[in-house]
Design an enzyme around this catalytic site. Structure first.
Site, short mmCIF file in Angstrom:
data_model
loop_
_atom_site.label_atom_id
_atom_site.label_comp_id
_atom_site.label_asym_id
_atom_site.label_seq_id
_atom_site.Cartn_x
_atom_site.Cartn_y
_atom_site.Cartn_z
N GLU A 213 -64.48 -4.67 -31.37
CA GLU A 213 -64.68 -4.76 -32.51
C GLU A 213 -63.89 -6.14 -33.29
O GLU A 213 -63.24 -6.04 -34.22
CB GLU A 213 -64.22 -3.56 -33.18
N GLU B 76 -71.92 3.57 -27.10
CA GLU B 76 -71.13 4.97 -27.69
C GLU B 76 -72.14 5.39 -28.60
O GLU B 76 -71.89 6.20 -29.84
CB GLU B 76 -69.94 4.40 -28.67
C1 XIL Z 1 -62.48 7.16 -30.90
C2 XIL Z 1 -62.27 8.37 -30.17
O1 XIL Z 1 -63.54 9.11 -29.75
C3 XIL Z 1 -61.52 9.47 -31.04
O2 XIL Z 1 -60.94 10.54 -30.23
C4 XIL Z 1 -60.25 8.62 -31.45
O3 XIL Z 1 -59.40 9.34 -32.38
C5 XIL Z 1 -60.71 7.36 -32.28
O4 XIL Z 1 -61.46 6.69 -31.44
N1 XIL Z 1 -65.56 2.89 -31.51
C6 XIL Z 1 -64.84 2.72 -30.47
C7 XIL Z 1 -64.05 4.13 -29.87
O5 XIL Z 1 -64.77 1.80 -29.76
O6 XIL Z 1 -62.90 3.72 -29.16
C8 XIL Z 1 -63.75 5.10 -30.63
O7 XIL Z 1 -63.25 6.37 -30.21
C9 XIL Z 1 -64.99 5.33 -31.72
C10 XIL Z 1 -65.31 4.14 -32.44
#
Ligand code: XIL
Length: 366
Positions: A174, A277
């Protein structure tokens, strides 16, 4: 008499219909579902005959936590359906290094052990990100040179620790804004605007065999941002092996047209491509009050579309795989972080029921 017989027959018919409905309702128990009636053909769940990993020609991953590694139910489905895992939080900076020079490996190692025991690939997530950063980093009071030495040491320690255990890393997560500019973070401010290159160099030096990814959100929907990620990958051509498109999407966006256009551009880089994701929210504007069959069907079709586009567009050599960001709806980060966020973004119901979204994925993969 004839009337009585007819009454008995029709009562039996109604009873047997009710039995069917009972089965449907039972499948939905505990999932706070809305209208799930209409017989099993209109259920939001189904009985699978194929597995995701058994049907796919590329890795299928799931994000998981240390707690889930200890759950028999989670393990049974994870090992059956998935052949890749990503730690949801266990391999992030704030978990790994609560104090400068101090390392907490137990959570990440639990995911390593899970992957090994269940014969799954492990994707490392994530080395440098502006969120979930320990306070010793955000409050760093030394010089920029000292900051760089500390971050280089962190990256080197972590990548070395997991060397031979992870297949790959989201090295930087990001780092881009929604236009094509670099996000201003503690890392860009103290390491300089070329910090992404530096971090990839440190990661590469510590584990030359791990596949190194740049990972970001909205790459699947914002063409400008996707082009910025592509430009980054091309500018760091020998360091960046792949691009991770997070794919936190909804049943309405991105459209197939936009995703197809972006995929053509990403594929043209020749880099590995990870849908890293994936989740598909059904309630982007808060208008959905229950997860009914029509909503589940729309979600199924979106999952099918996304997997279909990946399979069609991405050449075999570039398919790093598709990872869903959690197993059950109740596990979703959106649910947890969004304060009772009324949504159902994943492939399994709260009691591990197979949603018809899973069927959509299977249909796309076949
Ligand atoms: C999220 C996790 O799933 C949660 O448990 C935590 O509270 C916050 O982070 N983008 C990403 C991930 O790259 O690392 C994030 O994961 C979701 C958004």
């Amino acid at each position: 008499m004839r009337k009585l017989v007819l009454t008995i027959i029709s009562s039996l018919f109604i009873l047997s219909c009710n039995d069917d409905d009972d089965i449907t309702v039972k499948l939905g128990t505990g999932n706070q579902l809305g209208d799930n009636s209409g017989g099993s053909s209109a259920s939001v769940y189904y009985t699978p005959t194929s597995t995701l990993k058994g049907t796919a020609t590329f890795p299928i991953g799931v994000a998981m936590s240390q707690n889930q590694a200890g759950s028999a139910n989670f393990t049974a489905i994870a090992s059956k359906e998935f052949n890749s895992v990503t730690a949801s939080n266990e391999m992030k900076f704030s978990t790994h290094s609560p104090a400068q020079g101090t390392y907490n490996w137990a959570p990440g190692d639990a995911i390593v052990n899970f992957a090994k025991t269940n014969n799954m690939r492990l994707h490392g997530h994530t080395l440098i990100w502006h969120q979930q950063v320990p306070t010793w980093v955000t409050n760093f009071s030394g010089t920029n040179a000292e900051f760089e030495a500390a971050i280089k040491s962190y990256v080197t320690e972590v990548v070395t620790h997991y060397k031979g255990k992870v297949a790959s890393w989201d090295v930087v997560n990001e780092a881009l804004n929604e236009d094509d500019s670099l996000r201003s973070t503690i890392f860009s401010q103290k390491l300089g605007s070329n910090y992404i290159t530096k971090v990839f160099q440190w990661a590469r030096a510590a584990d030359p065999t791990a596949k190194l990814f740049y990972n970001d959100y909205n790459l699947e929907s914002n063409i400008t941002k996707a082009n910025a990620a592509i430009a980054l990958a091309i500018a760091n051509s020998t360091l960046i092996d792949g691009i991770g498109l997070q794919m936190h999407i909804s049943i309405t966006t991105p459209s197939a047209t936009v995703l197809n256009t972006i995929m053509d551009n990403v594929v043209a880089t020749g880099k590995l491509i990870h849908f890293s994701e994936l989740d598909v929210i059904v309630n982007p504007n808060g208008s959905v009050s229950s997860y009914d069959y029509a909503t589940a069907l729309t979600q199924k079709n979106k999952y099918k579309e996304v997997f279909g586009i990946y399979k069609t567009k991405v050449p075999a050599a570039q398919r790093f795989g598709i990872t869903v960001w959690g197993m059950r709806d109740v596990d979703s980060w959106l649910k947890v972080n969004g304060n009772n966020f009324n949504d159902y973004p994943l492939l399994f119901g709260d009691n591990y029921e197979y949603k018809i979204a899973h069927q959509g994925v299977i249909e796309a993969l076949k």
